[in-house]
Design a protein around this motif. Structure first.
Motif, short mmCIF file in Angstrom:
data_model
loop_
_atom_site.label_atom_id
_atom_site.label_comp_id
_atom_site.label_asym_id
_atom_site.label_seq_id
_atom_site.Cartn_x
_atom_site.Cartn_y
_atom_site.Cartn_z
N VAL A 244 0.86 -1.18 0.00
CA VAL A 244 0.00 0.00 0.00
C VAL A 244 0.89 1.23 0.00
CG1 VAL A 244 -1.78 1.30 1.23
CG2 VAL A 244 -1.85 -1.21 1.21
N ASP A 245 1.02 1.88 -1.18
CA ASP A 245 1.83 3.10 -1.23
C ASP A 245 0.97 4.34 -1.42
OD1 ASP A 245 3.15 1.97 -4.41
OD2 ASP A 245 1.19 2.81 -3.94
N ALA A 246 -0.35 4.18 -1.41
CA ALA A 246 -1.27 5.32 -1.46
C ALA A 246 -2.63 4.86 -0.97
CB ALA A 246 -1.37 5.87 -2.88
N VAL A 247 -3.42 5.81 -0.53
CA VAL A 247 -4.80 5.54 -0.14
C VAL A 247 -5.70 6.47 -0.93
CG1 VAL A 247 -6.50 5.54 1.72
CG2 VAL A 247 -4.16 4.75 2.18
N GLY A 248 -6.54 5.90 -1.78
CA GLY A 248 -7.51 6.70 -2.50
C GLY A 248 -8.69 7.03 -1.59
N VAL A 249 -9.11 8.28 -1.59
CA VAL A 249 -10.28 8.70 -0.81
C VAL A 249 -11.23 9.39 -1.78
CG1 VAL A 249 -9.22 8.82 1.46
CG2 VAL A 249 -8.97 10.76 -0.06
N PHE A 250 -12.39 8.75 -2.03
CA PHE A 250 -13.32 9.21 -3.05
C PHE A 250 -14.69 9.49 -2.46
CE2 PHE A 250 -10.80 6.01 -5.76
CZ PHE A 250 -9.80 6.93 -6.01
N GLU A 251 -15.38 10.42 -3.09
CA GLU A 251 -16.79 10.68 -2.78
C GLU A 251 -17.56 10.76 -4.09
OE1 GLU A 251 -19.72 13.82 -0.40
OE2 GLU A 251 -17.56 14.20 -0.53
N GLN A 252 -18.55 9.90 -4.23
CA GLN A 252 -19.33 9.83 -5.46
C GLN A 252 -20.76 10.28 -5.21
OE1 GLN A 252 -19.07 6.07 -7.55
NE2 GLN A 252 -21.02 6.43 -8.62
N LYS A 253 -21.25 11.17 -6.07
CA LYS A 253 -22.64 11.62 -6.04
C LYS A 253 -23.19 11.48 -7.45
CE LYS A 253 -22.04 14.88 -2.22
NZ LYS A 253 -22.15 16.30 -1.77
#
Length: 415
Positions: free
Chosen positions: A158-167
């Protein structure tokens, strides 16, 4: 690597001249802009408005998600619009043709050489990747454990963490990494596919991926700049975390403080032993004028310092630039100070090569990221080192950083 084109050739290609003698006018409003990259169209928004008092000048904002990033003042010459981003030595130059702008984005890389990409913008078009509002096949809101450059198709590290918000089919978010974030990403989910992009004058990011609801995996590609490319995979994981940013850079055994002495652009040498830092809590900012994440931190630190300097705190910026020559890098530091209205000293500490930056700061084990923030107590001793910076594009992670920053300063001031 894309071939670099001499600046004279770029001027001829990107600044066509009109024969009428009358400068063209730009239709004010929002534009859907695209850069034509190896990964396909990289879209972003532009808001262009007339500047007060000058018929040839315009105020321009780049639009990425909730960010309105102000560009330098834009001007019209004959039938072309020039939108500079001097801090990043880049610009958009385009011919004005009614509702359309057509030209190039270019960025200086060395001496009189530029990297370029074709650019186009259409007035009144507001969608990012698609005008279709059809509901996608799934919702990607949440945290995603991410691996760039995966050769296995699995998230082995794990070299990054994606943080998403979808509407609906709109998607916004970023990737957190140990050295910073990918700023404001904006895009769409179309069917089972993700599309995200960002343009801020320096960063050119384009993400595409296919979502497999059965395995809760994303598999795709990431294009950056003119020629950068990496594959990437991500796994939905609400518990995904990065390494502790307080443990990546640290003092070497036997060291208690930073021994630094570097010049400002005006030639004055600044050291942490100077009277202005005595008996004060000091924040040392390792940065570069070329670094958008550093600019995000500066955008926080500059007004914070204005509000808090009477409490007995100081800030010192250590700029690591592309050139060690003050004649080259000094004006860039000055432009940065002017843009962000910086009241604290910013010195030229060396070049932006991390190995060279580490040599310039021998009390540290290594400089692993720009920016890095060092907190020094009233006795001159280093108390905390934070690697990277979670900017406002990270939402709650930015808020969390600001809270922790202020709590630490309060603690050190109370001692």
């Amino acid at each position: 690597m894309k071939k670099l084109i001499p600046v004279a050739a770029i001027v001829l290609l990107s600044l066509p001249t009109a024969c009428s003698g009358q400068p063209a006018t730009v239709k004010p409003g929002t534009y859907r802009a695209v850069l034509k990259t190896k990964g396909g169209e990289l879209p972003f928004g532009l808001d262009i408005q007339p500047a007060a008092g000058d018929a040839k000048a315009y105020t321009v904002f780049a639009l990425n998600g909730s960010e309105r990033l102000k560009m330098d003042p834009a001007t019209v010459q004959d039938d072309s619009l020039r939108i500079p981003m001097a801090l990043f030595e880049s610009e958009l130059v385009a011919k004005i043709d009614g509702n359309t702008l057509r030209g190039v984005w270019r960025r200086r890389r060395a001496a009189q050489q530029y990297q370029t990409l074709p650019f186009e913008a259409q007035h009144g078009v507001n969608y990012r990747f698609t005008a279709d509002t059809k509901a996608p096949n799934g919702n990607l809101t949440g945290k995603w454990a991410t691996n760039f450059g995966s050769k296995t198709g699995r998230v082995d590290t794990v070299d990054a963490v994606g943080v998403f918000e979808q509407k609906g089919n709109r998607l916004a978010g970023t990737f957190l990494t140990p050295t910073g974030d990918y700023r404001y990403l904006d895009g769409n989910v179309v069917g089972d596919s993700l599309f995200l992009s960002c343009f801020d004058g320096s960063h050119l990011f384009l993400f595409k991926a296919r979502h497999d609801p059965a395995t809760k995996m994303l598999t795709g590609g990431f294009w950056s700049g003119v020629s950068g490319y990496e594959s990437w995979v991500a796994r939905f994981d609400p518990k995904a975390e990065l390494p502790d940013p307080a443990k990546l850079t640290y003092l070497k055994p036997g060291s208690k403080t930073l021994n630094v002495s570097f010049p400002e652009p005006n030639g004055k040498t600044v050291s942490l032993t100077d009277p202005r830092f005595k008996n004060k809590v000091t924040v040392v900012q390792i940065l570069g004028s070329w670094c958008p994440n550093c600019m995000d931190e500066t955008n926080f630190l500059s007004p914070w310092y204005k509000r808090n300097k009477q409490r007995g705190v100081e800030v010192l910026g250590l700029a690591f630039e592309r050139s060690p020559d003050m004649a080259v890098s000094g004006p860039k530091i000055d432009r940065m100070k002017q843009r962000f209205q910086i009241d604290y000293p910013v010195v030229l500490a060396g070049t932006n090569d991390k190995a060279q930056a580490s040599k310039a700061l021998p009390d540290l084990n290594a400089v692993v990221a720009f920016p890095t923030t060092i907190f020094i107590d009233k006795k001159g001793q280093v108390r905390h080192i934070h690697t990277g910076f979670s900017g406002p594009g990270t939402g709650k992670y930015y808020d969390q950083y600001v809270d922790e920053f202020n709590r630490l300063i309060d603690k050190l001031l109370a001692e």
